[in-house]
Design a protein around this motif. Sequence first.
Motif, PDB file in Angstrom:
ATOM      1  N   HIS A  54      -1.843  -1.359  -1.143  1.00  0.00           N
ATOM      2  CA  HIS A  54      -1.803  -0.291  -1.936  1.00  0.00           C
ATOM      3  C   HIS A  54      -3.535   0.160  -1.166  1.00  0.00           C
ATOM      4  O   HIS A  54      -3.125   1.518  -0.870  1.00  0.00           O
ATOM      5  CB  HIS A  54      -2.931  -0.524  -3.216  1.00  0.00           C
ATOM      6  N   ALA A  95       4.198   5.289  -0.563  1.00  0.00           N
ATOM      7  CA  ALA A  95       2.931   4.694   0.319  1.00  0.00           C
ATOM      8  C   ALA A  95       4.184   4.169   1.360  1.00  0.00           C
ATOM      9  O   ALA A  95       4.647   3.645   1.392  1.00  0.00           O
ATOM     10  CB  ALA A  95       2.625   3.671  -0.249  1.00  0.00           C
ATOM     11  N   SER A  98      -1.201  -7.760  -2.327  1.00  0.00           N
ATOM     12  CA  SER A  98      -0.724  -6.660  -3.284  1.00  0.00           C
ATOM     13  C   SER A  98      -1.546  -5.691  -3.319  1.00  0.00           C
ATOM     14  O   SER A  98      -1.136  -4.758  -3.177  1.00  0.00           O
ATOM     15  CB  SER A  98      -0.216  -7.073  -4.076  1.00  0.00           C
ATOM     16  N   ALA A 114      -1.119   3.520  -1.870  1.00  0.00           N
ATOM     17  CA  ALA A 114      -0.251   3.695  -2.929  1.00  0.00           C
ATOM     18  C   ALA A 114      -1.633   4.290  -4.202  1.00  0.00           C
ATOM     19  O   ALA A 114      -2.818   4.054  -4.003  1.00  0.00           O
ATOM     20  CB  ALA A 114       0.387   2.841  -3.619  1.00  0.00           C
ATOM     21  N   GLU A 115      -0.410   4.178  -5.500  1.00  0.00           N
ATOM     22  CA  GLU A 115      -1.666   4.490  -6.509  1.00  0.00           C
ATOM     23  C   GLU A 115      -2.441   3.234  -7.277  1.00  0.00           C
ATOM     24  O   GLU A 115      -2.394   1.633  -6.268  1.00  0.00           O
ATOM     25  CB  GLU A 115      -0.528   4.006  -7.660  1.00  0.00           C
ATOM     26  N   LEU A 116      -4.355   3.358  -7.584  1.00  0.00           N
ATOM     27  CA  LEU A 116      -5.084   2.509  -7.239  1.00  0.00           C
ATOM     28  C   LEU A 116      -5.449   1.700  -8.109  1.00  0.00           C
ATOM     29  O   LEU A 116      -6.445   1.244  -8.584  1.00  0.00           O
ATOM     30  CB  LEU A 116      -6.572   3.174  -6.553  1.00  0.00           C
TER      31      LEU A 116
END
Length: 682
Positions: free
Chosen positions: A633, A478, A629, A638-640
């Motif tokens: 994401h 990301a 943070s 990025a990862e959810l």
Amino acid sequence: MTVLRLARSELKRMTGGLLPKLTILALAMVPLLYGAVYLYANWDPYGKLNQIDAALVVEDSGATSADGTRLEAGRKVAGSLVDGHVFNWQTVSSTEEADQGVSNGKYAFALKIPKDFSANLVSPGSFDAANQAMLNVTTNDANNYLLSTIVDKLTTAVHTTVAKEVGAETANQLLTGFGTIHSQMLKASDGAGQLADGVARLHDGTVTLHQGTGELKNGAAELYNGQLKLRDGTNALNAGAGQLSGGLTQLKDKTATLPADSQRLAAGAAQVAAGNAALNAQVQSIVGQLGATEQATAQAQRSRVVASNGRLVTAGVISQEQAAKMVADFDATAAPPAAGASATKLQAAAAQVQQLADGSAAVSAGASKLAGAAPVLGDAVATASAGADQLAGGSAALAAGQQNALDGAGMLSQGAQKLDDGAAQLESGAATASDGAGTLAAELAAGAGKVPDPDDAQKNSLSKVMADPVAVSNVSQAKAGSYGAGLAPFFLTLALWIGVFVLVQAMRPVTQRALASNAPAWKIAAGGWLPFLAVSAVQASLLALVVDVGLGLDPAHPVLMWFLMLAAAMAFSAIIQGVVALLGSPGKLVVLILLVLQLVSSGGTFPWQTTPEPLHLVHQVLPMGYVVSGMRHLIYGAELSIILPTMLGLVGYTVLGLAMSTLAVSKNKYWTLKSLKPEIAV
């Protein structure tokens, strides 16, 4: 009274005129002023570094490398910097001028390339004097603190680039050296093969040498034995020469008077010969005179014979026996005969006298010859004696020399033995050397195959890898598109908190009218919170729209980001409304303190793990860190998986805020003098 009616009543109060409407609008714009404007100002500062003036001083005088290549590294680096347009580079003539410019703020910093920059770069070619090339940077934190960090990154990049270029050149030379080593090892392998052949021939020669030294050893032993025998013979010769010298010395001494004696003998013999001659003449003269005086004559003759013989004996010409015999013979022949017979006898005697005269003359002649030869004989005896002495001295010297020769023969025999032993060792060593030379040739050939011999293309490729052996493959799961995008999660979250915090300056957490009603406390608390939620939702929506459309944030999940911002606005508004409702005016200070604590512990700029240990607990307890943070994401893609727990956590913070608000309503249901006239009002 329902919750919605309480909320609608508060909203009507707040929008009951133009000024209240403008106030609500202004309050809705507060997050934009903090979040969007700040991001706008810092959206891409690295892209604007070319507007910063920086001094560049190039004093490098260049250098010549070991292979004769001219290197102008300083000017090359300066040209790359100017062409890169990272900063607005200003070429300055001297270090002093650059330092003065940094000091008075004319230049943000100064990069100085010293005179020996190129010389130090090529110095590793000389193992005796290798030095690092230096880039001198002058900064001044009074101009800007963060600029020093940026300059450090720039100089690191320059260092890396120059190091890669120089390292590639050095690696190329190293690889060229490998090729040279490869070819030289092949030559060495050929030479080792020739050496092996030569050592093999040497081994054959040492075998022959060993055989020869064996024969030499045997010959030396025989020579030593012969020298022993020769020494014995020489000793015998020396003894005989001594005896000969002694005998000749005695002979010389005995014959020393021989010449004088022989002269005297010759003189006596001459006298005898003369007397005999005279006698013969007288005899012959009186042969015819035989008269009456024959007897007297005979007696007189006998006397003369006796006298003459006496003189001969005295002279040593004849011996006494010969003289006596002559007298006896004379007496026999002198017997008185008859007259005729006397004449006959006289003639016979005259003949004998004649013979005696002739013999005496012969003796005289022999004595004369003996007298003439005696000196020569004496000289010869003396010469022989001297020669015998020399022979004795020479034989003694010969004996001494022979002893030395014997000693030398002994040493020769011992040396021949050692030589034979050494030849045996040499033969063994030559055999080992022959095997070793063959092994050396084979190993050199094998080693040459292991030494690389790269061509030009391989050298270029390998030198680049050796100069920069580690390449970083940066896989970003990301990635923020810009510096502003990197700060967006933190400042958007911070703007939402500040937006709600500003609302409590103009909106009432709980209305006095609601407190006077008979509605349940939770309804009053919810009714007081909903206007905060509504305005904060508008703030969040406007902020998301402006940063996405206006600034070009372009989040990976824009809708989910908007939902998360709404959830954050919900939680923040509930907490802030609940704290202020519960604590009153002092609650606003508490909200400000919570803002500061979350500002330093949420990890918006540096990772929260780098903060002091007490702030770690703050990060884990307060909501802003979780929102930051989650925003990262959603914005960066990025990862959810953390989004749902974050949402549920914000719901929990909302419930906590409503619980505090409900507690505040229950507490304020009963009025006191403090309620009518609080001790402090903000």
